[in-house]
Design an enzyme around this catalytic site. Structure first.
Site, PDB file in Angstrom:
ATOM      1  CB  CYS A  88      -5.300   2.316  -3.992  1.00 51.40           C
ATOM      2  SG  CYS A  88      -4.318   2.832  -2.568  1.00 51.40           S
ATOM      3  CG  HIS A 344      -7.743  -0.093   0.783  1.00 52.43           C
ATOM      4  ND1 HIS A 344      -7.686  -0.676  -0.467  1.00 52.43           N
ATOM      5  CD2 HIS A 344      -7.199   1.150   0.621  1.00 52.43           C
ATOM      6  CE1 HIS A 344      -7.131   0.162  -1.317  1.00 52.43           C
ATOM      7  NE2 HIS A 344      -6.819   1.272  -0.687  1.00 52.43           N
TER       8      HIS A 344
END
Lengths: 397, 488
Positions: A88, A344
């Site tokens: 991420c 996200h």
């Protein structure tokens, strides 16, 4: 420590697509949406870009691995395009590649673009990922919420916090981000919620309920960087510059050596110290104007504020309940809604955080503009508490 | 003197109350008004994992010098991959041992024990019998059968029960059969099994065994008898001239009939309460009959396995409902969700390279700084050491651990959600991010003591393969009872 890149790299353009469930958009569309905003903002031509970095973590996109998807989507003039992947934190990794290329003098102008198309799996949450041939045979089967929920169990035990009290502080993390996200037209989730909504939501991984988890979104974000000299030559007289850009990567200590108690991020403490040193920040709680941290889950944001030395150890939950990180608090955090509400899209998130700082520092953030910011901190995390990649960047003018 | 040196047992914690069988099948008579329960494997247990646990119990006193590991079962997961070899790896006994799988009959357990006793030498043999019985929902055997395992070491020294002799008879009396590759037994009429089979074959075999050993029937203190149909033990005992009080309890209403493991599980239970100098008869029935005779020695008084039959029977938890049992036993096809669609193909090359880690839970202990670490890696994990290639193999399987972090995950795929897992820390060093098993929601927290158990980690449904690894299980006092919970 090396001298670092403080004030050696200027950001002259940024773009960000709307994040969300972009059912009608391909990866190519998301890339183009972010890029067209960015290149117009920079005021240059595509042909002036010397090299590009593409961050995408989950999907191999339409052209397969490598730099091709970005080069194809933007019809780049056969320049170098490097695909980076660091979970991420991939978006921050792309920015780091582009910034280092400029700082080294190898490139005059470089592009960093992160994109993720997550909503083609058929189910909610992140796509199931391969964990490697050996790992899958011995490492626990787990999900992202289950991995991050572990923080709460250890944080509670370490600081002797009542489970309900911690859950309430975690709820405030999410309530605050929804409040902020409601003012952001590009955010995935724009609804205002109450503490009760969070507390009564279905359980995902104890003690994390649905509203303790961030949005899973499609989206893209990008930045064009150059030297401050070239920026000024392009008419950007007071450019936003990178003050620090640090990444710290776990080496197995947390999950293998009996020193880590599971209540904090070992890497975040290292990366933030290095970043403060690179930027010359000595009292972060005073000097940092606002922060965008990796709030994949409410508990992640809560403990991260201690790892960034913005809250005292064992006290961030009190800071949240006191409103210190609210939009009108001492240090606004997730002013754009954060991962929680902006969304996200894995590879894009690190660049999305910088995008918000870039807007705020130029007083271009509209209704969510904070007053007079000077230094913005972004914290972008990849992996899980027990093994991760942590990026801390400081942006300023 | 050839005989039994140690014994151990394992019964799955999950128990199916017999009344649930009738409650789960409206209109069915099976189980109606029945008290008692039977053992059932959890979703991640099978013949191999139960065999490992029984063997660990059997070896809990630190048994040395084993030269061979045998597994008896008619329900082992692999038809052509040595199941005993997997168990051996999990027991971390080294690789210079013999091994064999024995099956094909309900006599497989006693036949293995007889052969081991007949072959006794300086080194010991580890004989394991384990059975995970598959029955169709609604079958009368659903009430009678159970899952479990027993293990014995045999040898010439320090025996707790001396081998006195045996007899075997073989005839193709097909009371039931199961074709290769099939799951379910096909049974013939019970009256025929009783009158023409068991009653004509078993007493005669007992008589031969007694004669060979020079014993009379009334000298038998404990008679472990088969009951291929219900209530047959008393009849057999009477026909064979055995004392009624010698009939050993058959674990009915607690465990159930564990197939070829059952005579051995009953033997373990008998040894647990027997006194030195007592005579034990062990009989099994299946295409003939095995009968063997043992006499306990003075050494029995000083021996007890870590858990034993009493301990493992007492460590119980009622399954929440009949449907959960059906899904664990593969009797109903459940929706598993998209998250279960991932390919669990096992790289057999990789599995072989790291077999000591994956089966033996062997990590490393640094010879330079003493740090224990899992897995064993080239560079030491201790930031103040970092030496290269200093780690000696270290087995974590029997090291107690405690929870450092945990969660109950409702999202990731697990046949029995929520999925519990977390970081555990071993006593004296070493950590692992482990799946947990046998957790009752609300029962664990940071600091909870755990022990490691060898379990099925994943099923590869595409290729019908299963891979095993170690999970952390909450330590449970032998008398502690917990309640299972329905899927939330």
């Amino acid at each position: 420590m090396a001298k670092g890149i403080k004030d050696k790299v200027a950001i002259i353009g940024m773009g960000c697509s709307k994040f969300g469930e972009r059912w009608d958009q391909d990866t190519e569309d998301l890339i183009v949406e972010a890029f067209t905003e960015c290149i117009a903002d920079a005021g240059i031509d595509t042909g002036q870009i010397d090299a590009a970095w593409l961050a995408t973590a989950k999907d191999e996109l339409h052209s397969g691995k490598g730099g091709l998807p970005l080069s194809f989507a933007l019809r780049l003039p056969n320049i170098a395009v490097t695909r980076v992947e660091n979970f991420c934190a991939s978006g921050s990794e792309a920015l780091r590649g582009a910034a280092y290329a400029v700082a080294s003098g190898a490139c005059d102008i470089a592009l960093a673009l992160g994109v993720e198309k997550l909503k083609d799996t058929g189910y909610g949450g992140l796509p199931e990922a391969s964990r490697g041939v050996l790992n899958s045979m011995w490492w626990a089967n787990y999900s992202a919420p289950g991995a991050f929920a572990q923080l709460a169990s250890a944080y509670r035990a370490k600081h002797g916090i009542d489970a309900d009290e911690l859950k309430r502080a975690m709820a405030h993390v999410s309530v605050k981000s929804h409040q902020n996200g409601s003012r952001n037209p590009k955010a995935h989730l724009r609804n205002i919620i109450t503490e009760d909504t969070v507390l009564n939501a279905p359980m995902i991984a104890e003690p994390l309920g649905v509203f303790d988890c961030c949005g899973v979104s499609d989206g893209a974000a990008c930045a064009i960087v150059t030297t401050p000299e070239i920026a000024r030559a392009l008419g950007k007289n007071d450019p936003v510059t990178i003050k620090a850009l640090q990444i710290s990567v776990s080496n197995g200590l947390e999950s293998g050596f009996n020193t880590w108690d599971g209540s904090y991020f070992h890497t975040a403490r290292i990366a933030s110290k290095r970043a403060y040193e690179e930027a010359g920040v000595t009292n972060p709680r005073q000097e940092i104007s606002l922060a965008e941290v990796h709030d994949c889950f409410s508990i992640t944001e809560l403990v991260t504020m201690e790892d960034l030395f913005l809250s005292e150890e064992g006290q961030s939950w009190r800071d949240y309940l006191d409103g210190f990180y609210d939009s009108d608090g001492g240090l606004p955090c997730q002013i754009d809604g954060g991962l929680k509400c902006f969304g996200h899209p894995i590879g894009a998130s690190g660049l999305r955080m910088v995008y918000e700082m870039y807007l705020q520092l130029q007083e271009r953030a509209g209704p969510r503009q904070v007053s007079n910011p000077t230094l913005g901190l972004t914290h972008n995390l990849g992996g899980a508490p027990h093994q991760n990649v942590c990026s801390v960047a400081i942006i300023g003018r | 003197m050839s005989g039994i040196v140690t014994y151990g047992a394992y019964v799955p914690r999950l128990r199916l109350p017999l009344r649930m069988i009738s409650e789960g099948q409206p209109g069915a008579k099976q189980g109606r008004g029945k008290s008692g329960e039977r053992s059932v494997c959890n979703w991640d247990e099978d013949v191999i994992t139960m065999g490992v646990e029984a063997a660990r119990d059997c070896l809990s006193g630190g048994v040395q010098d084993i030269d061979s590991v045998w597994l008896s079962s008619t329900t082992a997961p692999f038809a052509d991959r040595q199941n005993s070899g997997v168990i051996m790896g999990a027991l971390n006994l080294g690789e210079s041992l013999g091994s064999q799988d024995i099956g094909g009959s309900q006599r497989a357990g006693t036949t293995a024990l007889i052969n081991a006793l007949n072959m006794s030498g300086e080194a010991k043999k580890l004989v394991i019998a384990s059975e995970n019985r598959h029955v169709r929902a609604g079958s009368p055997h659903e009430l009678r059968f159970g899952d479990g395992a027993a293990a014995f070491t045999t040898g010439n020294h320090d025996v707790i029960a001396e081998f006195l002799g045996c007899a075997s008879r073989t005839m193709d009396f097909v009371d039931h059969f199961r074709a290769s590759g099939e799951q379910d037994d096909y049974f013939w009429e019970e009256r025929w099994i009783r009158d023409e089979g068991a009653m004509k074959i078993v007493p005669q075999t007992i008589e031969i065994a007694l004669a060979k050993a020079g014993l009379s029937a009334d000298e038998i203190d404990h008679a472990i008898l088969p009951s291929p149909v219900p209530r047959l033990r008393e009849r057999i005992a009477k026909a064979a001239g055995l004392k009624e009080e010698a009939i050993a309890p058959a674990l009915e209403g607690t465990v159930g009939d564990t197939g070829c493991a059952h005579p051995l599980l009953m033997l373990a239970a008998t040894l647990e309460k027997a006194s030195p100098g007592e005579t034990i008869l062990v009989v099994s029935f299946g295409q003939g009959c095995d009968a063997l005779l043992l006499r306990t020695t003075d050494a029995l008084a000083g021996y007890a396995p870590a858990t034993g039959v009493t301990g493992t029977v007492a460590a119980r938890r009622e399954i929440s409902d009949y449907a959960k049992y059906l899904s664990f036993a593969g009797l109903i096809e459940r929706e598993l969700g998209m998250r279960a669609e991932g390919d669990n193909k096992t790289a057999l090359t990789q599995a072989y390279r790291r077999r000591d880690l994956l089966h033996g839970l062997v990590g490393g202990e640094c010879s330079a700084c003493g740090t224990r670490q899992l897995p064993r890696t080239r560079y030491c994990i201790n930031p103040n050491c970092r030496e290269l290639d200093t780690q000696e193999p270290f087995c974590f399987a029997d090291i107690p651990a405690r929870i450092v972090t945990w969660s109950a995950d409702h999202l990731s795929f697990n046949p029995d959600p929520p999925s519990h897992y977390g970081l555990i820390e071993f006593e004296d060093g070493g950590r692992m991010f482990a799946n947990f098993a046998e957790v009752v929601p609300g029962q664990i927290d940071v600091g909870t003591r755990m022990r490691m158990a060898f379990r099925i980690k994943d099923f590869d449904r595409k290729r019908n393969f299963r891979r095993y690894f170690w999970k952390a299980v909450p330590e449970m006092a032998p008398s502690e009872e917990t309640r299972d919970q329905p899927h939330g």
